[in-house]
Design a protein around this motif. Structure first.
Motif, PDB file in Angstrom:
ATOM      1  N   GLN A 226       0.878  -1.169   0.000  1.00 45.11           N
ATOM      2  CA  GLN A 226       0.000   0.000   0.000  1.00 45.11           C
ATOM      3  C   GLN A 226       0.920   1.225   0.000  1.00 45.11           C
ATOM      4  O   GLN A 226       1.596   1.471   1.000  1.00 45.11           O
ATOM      5  N   TRP A 227       1.104   2.027  -1.047  1.00 41.47           N
ATOM      6  CA  TRP A 227       0.586   1.888  -2.376  1.00 41.47           C
ATOM      7  C   TRP A 227       1.720   2.135  -3.336  1.00 41.47           C
ATOM      8  O   TRP A 227       1.835   3.200  -3.910  1.00 41.47           O
ATOM      9  N   TRP A 228       2.557   1.125  -3.463  1.00 41.33           N
ATOM     10  CA  TRP A 228       3.686   1.199  -4.398  1.00 41.33           C
ATOM     11  C   TRP A 228       4.146  -0.226  -4.702  1.00 41.33           C
ATOM     12  O   TRP A 228       3.716  -1.171  -4.055  1.00 41.33           O
TER      13      TRP A 228
ATOM     14  N   ILE B 184      -4.396  -7.770  -0.857  1.00 39.55           N
ATOM     15  CA  ILE B 184      -4.308  -8.287  -2.225  1.00 39.55           C
ATOM     16  C   ILE B 184      -4.203  -7.117  -3.211  1.00 39.55           C
ATOM     17  O   ILE B 184      -5.006  -6.185  -3.176  1.00 39.55           O
ATOM     18  N   HIS B 185      -3.193  -7.151  -4.043  1.00 40.53           N
ATOM     19  CA  HIS B 185      -3.036  -6.198  -5.146  1.00 40.53           C
ATOM     20  C   HIS B 185      -3.104  -7.009  -6.448  1.00 40.53           C
ATOM     21  O   HIS B 185      -3.110  -8.244  -6.417  1.00 40.53           O
ATOM     22  N   SER B 186      -3.114  -6.336  -7.572  1.00 39.55           N
ATOM     23  CA  SER B 186      -3.101  -7.073  -8.832  1.00 39.55           C
ATOM     24  C   SER B 186      -2.226  -6.350  -9.857  1.00 39.55           C
ATOM     25  O   SER B 186      -2.334  -5.150 -10.046  1.00 39.55           O
TER      26      SER B 186
ATOM     27  N   GLN C 265      -0.810  -0.818 -13.873  1.00 34.93           N
ATOM     28  CA  GLN C 265      -1.682  -0.310 -12.825  1.00 34.93           C
ATOM     29  C   GLN C 265      -2.110  -1.454 -11.908  1.00 34.93           C
ATOM     30  O   GLN C 265      -2.317  -2.578 -12.373  1.00 34.93           O
ATOM     31  N   CYS C 266      -2.250  -1.163 -10.617  1.00 34.03           N
ATOM     32  CA  CYS C 266      -2.850  -2.123  -9.700  1.00 34.03           C
ATOM     33  C   CYS C 266      -4.328  -2.226 -10.065  1.00 34.03           C
ATOM     34  O   CYS C 266      -4.996  -1.210 -10.231  1.00 34.03           O
ATOM     35  N   THR C 267      -4.832  -3.465 -10.198  1.00 32.40           N
ATOM     36  CA  THR C 267      -6.226  -3.601 -10.632  1.00 32.40           C
ATOM     37  C   THR C 267      -7.066  -4.379  -9.628  1.00 32.40           C
ATOM     38  O   THR C 267      -8.083  -4.952  -9.982  1.00 32.40           O
ATOM     39  N   GLU C 268      -6.594  -4.434  -8.380  1.00 35.79           N
ATOM     40  CA  GLU C 268      -7.433  -5.042  -7.340  1.00 35.79           C
ATOM     41  C   GLU C 268      -7.571  -3.968  -6.275  1.00 35.79           C
ATOM     42  O   GLU C 268      -6.560  -3.459  -5.781  1.00 35.79           O
ATOM     43  N   TYR C 269      -8.819  -3.625  -5.925  1.00 34.74           N
ATOM     44  CA  TYR C 269      -8.996  -2.536  -4.958  1.00 34.74           C
ATOM     45  C   TYR C 269      -8.261  -2.864  -3.666  1.00 34.74           C
ATOM     46  O   TYR C 269      -8.496  -3.901  -3.050  1.00 34.74           O
ATOM     47  N   CYS C 270      -7.344  -1.973  -3.254  1.00 31.57           N
ATOM     48  CA  CYS C 270      -6.461  -2.285  -2.134  1.00 31.57           C
ATOM     49  C   CYS C 270      -6.418  -1.158  -1.118  1.00 31.57           C
ATOM     50  O   CYS C 270      -5.488  -1.064  -0.338  1.00 31.57           O
ATOM     51  N   GLY C 271      -7.427  -0.301  -1.141  1.00 33.54           N
ATOM     52  CA  GLY C 271      -7.467   0.763  -0.144  1.00 33.54           C
ATOM     53  C   GLY C 271      -7.489   2.127  -0.798  1.00 33.54           C
ATOM     54  O   GLY C 271      -7.620   2.262  -2.020  1.00 33.54           O
TER      55      GLY C 271
ATOM     56  N   GLN D  13      -5.571   4.566  -1.739  1.00 33.51           N
ATOM     57  CA  GLN D  13      -4.792   5.053  -2.884  1.00 33.51           C
ATOM     58  C   GLN D  13      -4.626   3.990  -3.968  1.00 33.51           C
ATOM     59  O   GLN D  13      -3.666   4.013  -4.743  1.00 33.51           O
ATOM     60  N   HIS D  14      -5.570   3.073  -4.037  1.00 36.15           N
ATOM     61  CA  HIS D  14      -5.508   2.029  -5.075  1.00 36.15           C
ATOM     62  C   HIS D  14      -5.355   2.632  -6.472  1.00 36.15           C
ATOM     63  O   HIS D  14      -4.565   2.162  -7.293  1.00 36.15           O
ATOM     64  N   ALA D  15      -6.110   3.703  -6.751  1.00 35.54           N
ATOM     65  CA  ALA D  15      -6.069   4.288  -8.097  1.00 35.54           C
ATOM     66  C   ALA D  15      -4.706   4.908  -8.387  1.00 35.54           C
ATOM     67  O   ALA D  15      -4.322   5.046  -9.549  1.00 35.54           O
ATOM     68  N   LYS D  16      -3.980   5.290  -7.328  1.00 39.07           N
ATOM     69  CA  LYS D  16      -2.663   5.913  -7.541  1.00 39.07           C
ATOM     70  C   LYS D  16      -1.564   4.907  -7.249  1.00 39.07           C
ATOM     71  O   LYS D  16      -0.579   5.198  -6.581  1.00 39.07           O
ATOM     72  N   MET D  17      -1.750   3.694  -7.709  1.00 35.90           N
ATOM     73  CA  MET D  17      -0.732   2.657  -7.562  1.00 35.90           C
ATOM     74  C   MET D  17      -0.335   2.212  -8.970  1.00 35.90           C
ATOM     75  O   MET D  17      -0.641   1.114  -9.408  1.00 35.90           O
ATOM     76  N   GLY D  18       0.308   3.117  -9.652  1.00 38.72           N
ATOM     77  CA  GLY D  18       0.721   2.850 -11.025  1.00 38.72           C
ATOM     78  C   GLY D  18       2.160   2.361 -11.077  1.00 38.72           C
ATOM     79  O   GLY D  18       2.861   2.279 -10.069  1.00 38.72           O
TER      80      GLY D  18
END
Ligand code: CUA
Length: 312
Positions: A106-108, A146-148, A181-187, A189-194
């Motif tokens: 979370q989140w890198w 879980i991240h993706s 991009q992370c494609t599993e909702y992980c909290g 800043q999920h959208a800013k996990m590029g």
């Protein structure tokens, strides 16, 4: 209608093929339904209580079987096509020459280059370099939730799950930069996990790798030395720089920070002004990020930036 790598190539025509087939099915069914509604035989109104004779034509059922037959053939075709593509992308044509471990935090993204020789192992963050034209094996782990992992132009997504190692592989035909991009909702800043996946010619990649294994050059003036001291005190328990006392592992390894295109997991360009904005107030840029706002005077911050700028 081609992908950018071996794994994406068979998937792109399948995606478009199934999309076109699905649209055709929807259009044909809609037209048939509309036609059926439009063309129903008129039934004259009957007086209440009277019986209506049932028209017992039997050839109507024939169309049900024709419809079921055509639908089954189309479904069977897409299932077989999908299975063939899945079999094709399960493993690469040649054995991967390189194994990279990717850990979702979370989140890198932590990027670790594995090797049987411990002296060849190093870590970087959020930017993955691989040689073009060669399949690369990725081992995926989740550090917290879980991240993706997904590089859309090169292949499908694979989850990074805590306590488990998932494997996937990618190949890129030509040198280039691909956004991931992370494609599993992980909290929060999920959208800013590029992330960026940078493919290089094998020769450029080898040079990059050799450089990553080296410690960055030592500071060359008093301001930079002060910056290193401030960095070690304020940042060194979370971040590491090879060859210094800063050896934290909670945040990205910053040994060759200036080689990266972006900071904060692909959301800010890596330039001194944005670096300053990020260090001054990480929570203002990524609320909820685990990097706290450091207690730094403007002078201390400036010295840290002047030091970070030396990390080539
Ligand atoms: Cu990590 Cu979503």
């Amino acid at each position: 209608m081609a992908g950018s790598g071996d794994k994406a190539d068979p998937v792109v025509p399948l995606t478009w093929g199934v999309t076109v087939i699905s649209i055709a099915v929807i259009v044909i069914i809609s037209l048939l339904v509309a036609g059926a509604i439009w063309r129903r035989p008129g039934i004259a109104p009957q007086p209440a209580g009277s019986k209506i004779a049932v028209d017992e034509k039997t050839d109507g059922l024939r169309w049900i079987w024709i419809g079921v037959g055509i639908s089954s053939l189309v479904l069977l075709f897409t299932v077989v096509w999908t299975m063939v593509v899945l079999a094709e992308v399960t493993s690469p044509a040649t054995k991967p020459a390189l194994t990279v471990e990717i850990t979702g935090h979370q989140w890198w993204w932590q990027v670790r280059y594995l090797s049987n020789d411990p002296s060849q192992i190093f870590s970087t963050a959020n930017e993955i370099h691989i040689p073009a034209g060669q399949p690369v094996l990725f081992k995926l782990v989740g550090a917290d939730v879980i991240h993706s992992f997904w590089i859309p132009a090169l292949g499908g997504k694979t989850d990074a799950i805590p306590g488990q190692t998932n494997e996937t592989w990618l190949e890129a035909h030509t040198p280039g930069i691909y956004r991931g991009q992370c494609t599993e909702y992980c909290g929060l800043q999920h959208a800013k996990m590029g992330m960026l996946l940078i493919t290089q010619t094998p020769r450029d990649f080898a040079a990059w790798r050799t450089h990553q294994l080296e410690s960055p050059a030592r500071p060359s003036n008093g301001g930079q030395w002060a910056g290193l001291a401030n960095f070690t005190t304020h940042c060194g328990s979370c971040h590491a720089v090879r060859g210094t006392d800063a050896a934290g592992s909670l945040g990205p390894d910053l040994s060759h920070l200036m080689q990266r295109h972006t900071i904060a997991a692909g959301i800010l360009p890596n330039d001194p002004a944005d670096l300053d904005r990020w260090i001054a107030d990480p929570q203002g840029i990524k609320p909820g990020a685990l990097m706290p706002k450091p207690e730094l005077s403007a002078n201390e911050r400036a010295s840290i930036i002047s030091y970070l700028k030396t990390l080539n």
